[in-house]
Structure formats: C-alpha cells, structure tokens
Design an enzyme around this catalytic site. Sequence first.
Site, PDB file in Angstrom:
ATOM      1  N   CYS A 151      -6.898 -21.751  27.118  1.00  0.00           N
ATOM      2  CA  CYS A 151      -6.736 -20.338  26.732  1.00  0.00           C
ATOM      3  C   CYS A 151      -5.961 -19.634  27.843  1.00  0.00           C
ATOM      4  CB  CYS A 151      -8.087 -19.686  26.468  1.00  0.00           C
ATOM      5  SG  CYS A 151      -9.199 -19.637  27.893  1.00  0.00           S
ATOM      6  N   ARG A 207     -12.820 -18.302  26.489  1.00  0.00           N
ATOM      7  CA  ARG A 207     -12.774 -19.149  25.292  1.00  0.00           C
ATOM      8  C   ARG A 207     -12.687 -20.640  25.558  1.00  0.00           C
ATOM      9  NH1 ARG A 207      -7.748 -16.198  22.881  1.00  0.00           N
ATOM     10  NH2 ARG A 207      -7.377 -16.202  25.129  1.00  0.00           N
ATOM     11  N   ASP A 264      -9.487 -12.933  21.639  1.00  0.00           N
ATOM     12  CA  ASP A 264      -9.875 -13.013  23.047  1.00  0.00           C
ATOM     13  C   ASP A 264     -10.995 -12.017  23.353  1.00  0.00           C
ATOM     14  OD1 ASP A 264     -10.046 -13.193  25.764  1.00  0.00           O
ATOM     15  OD2 ASP A 264      -7.882 -13.341  26.057  1.00  0.00           O
TER      16      ASP A 264
HETATM   17  P1  4NP Z   1      -9.758 -16.207  28.116  1.00  0.00           P
HETATM   18  O1  4NP Z   1      -9.865 -14.623  28.374  1.00  0.00           O
HETATM   19  O2  4NP Z   1      -8.266 -16.501  27.987  1.00  0.00           O
HETATM   20  O3  4NP Z   1     -10.490 -16.455  26.858  1.00  0.00           O
HETATM   21  O4  4NP Z   1     -10.385 -16.884  29.328  1.00  0.00           O
HETATM   22  C1  4NP Z   1      -9.118 -13.959  29.371  1.00  0.00           C
HETATM   23  C2  4NP Z   1      -9.555 -13.952  30.667  1.00  0.00           C
HETATM   24  C3  4NP Z   1      -8.832 -13.291  31.645  1.00  0.00           C
HETATM   25  C4  4NP Z   1      -7.662 -12.641  31.297  1.00  0.00           C
HETATM   26  C5  4NP Z   1      -7.227 -12.646  29.994  1.00  0.00           C
HETATM   27  C6  4NP Z   1      -7.949 -13.306  29.032  1.00  0.00           C
HETATM   28  N1  4NP Z   1      -6.927 -11.954  32.305  1.00  0.00           N
HETATM   29  O5  4NP Z   1      -5.885 -11.345  31.977  1.00  0.00           O
HETATM   30  O6  4NP Z   1      -7.312 -11.981  33.486  1.00  0.00           O
END
Ligand code: 4NP
Length: 154
Positions: A8, A14, A123
């Site tokens: 992800c 995720r 997300d």
């Molecule tokens: P993930 O969620 O991709 O599901 O782990 C996110 C975690 C951090 C960030 C974006 C999405 N970020 O921009 O830091």
Amino acid sequence: MIKILFVCLGNICRSPMAEYVFKDLVDKENLSDDFYIDSAATSSEEEGNGMHYGTRKKLIEKNINFDNHIARKIKKEDYDKYDFIIGMEESNIRNIKKIIGIDTKNKVYRLLDFSKRPRDIADPWYTGNFDITYDDIYEGCNSLLSYIKNKFDL
Ligand code: 4NP
C-alpha cells in the site's frame, strides 16, 4: 513456497492488515509452510514506523496474531523475490510499476481483483474507517487464497 508481498502507500494501515489477515487464513488451513508473506510501501513516508493504531486495534478485535511490524519501502529486487505483488488500490499498482519496472511475469495484481466485485480498498489513513477496510481486506484475502489453492492445487 509461494511468496506474497502486500503493498500500500505507507505500509502502516492496509498492507500489514492484509499480511496478518492472510497469514491467519493460511494458518487456519494448516498451509503456513507453503507460504512466505510480507508487506511493503510504495512511499518512504512511514519507513521505520510501526502499524497504525487502528490496524492494531482491528487485528486484536478479530483475534488475529501480529508481530513487530516495521514499515519498509518496496525495492526493485522484490520483483524477483515474490510470486505475487498485491496492491490495495489502482494508484498502488501504478506506483509499484514505477519502482519495479514492467510486470513481465504478471505478478502484480490489485487485491480485490480476485473478488467477485473488483474495486479499490479505501485508505483508512484518510477515511478513518478501519471497519470497511478490514471487511474488504478479509474478502480480498479469502478470494486470493481460493485462487492460489486452485492454481497450485493446495
Ligand atoms: P496505508 O495508509 O497506505 O494504508 O498504510 C497510509 C499511511 C500513511 C500515509 C498515507 C497512507 N502517509 O501519507 O503518510
């Protein structure tokens, strides 16, 4: 040994949830020895950080084991190491391909493309909703496991 890398954007919400949900499913089917399962990010935003509280809370609520996850970014070499590289949403797929190059061996998929209703996994870092994310990931992991069991005659 079938090697799967869940991917992800940040590797804190995720993809680690998918990693531990999938590990739990294969464990319950006594198939753990057939799999190597890991997760990674397409960005370096959260590198070195642990799982998001919402993901940990959901895994605990569902009685799913997890260990000391530390976010890492996908590397070009991961393409040779893994058999399946599974993104959570379409933008992950684009970003994975920017890092690994052309998917010559057809290893890159979106998780819910294995389900009856192909779609992105939203997300929760933006939506705050880990319930929908868990349900979607559970559906995707079950569909992916059925596909693999059928393909490899497990
Ligand atoms: P993930 O969620 O991709 O599901 O782990 C996110 C975690 C951090 C960030 C974006 C999405 N970020 O921009 O830091």
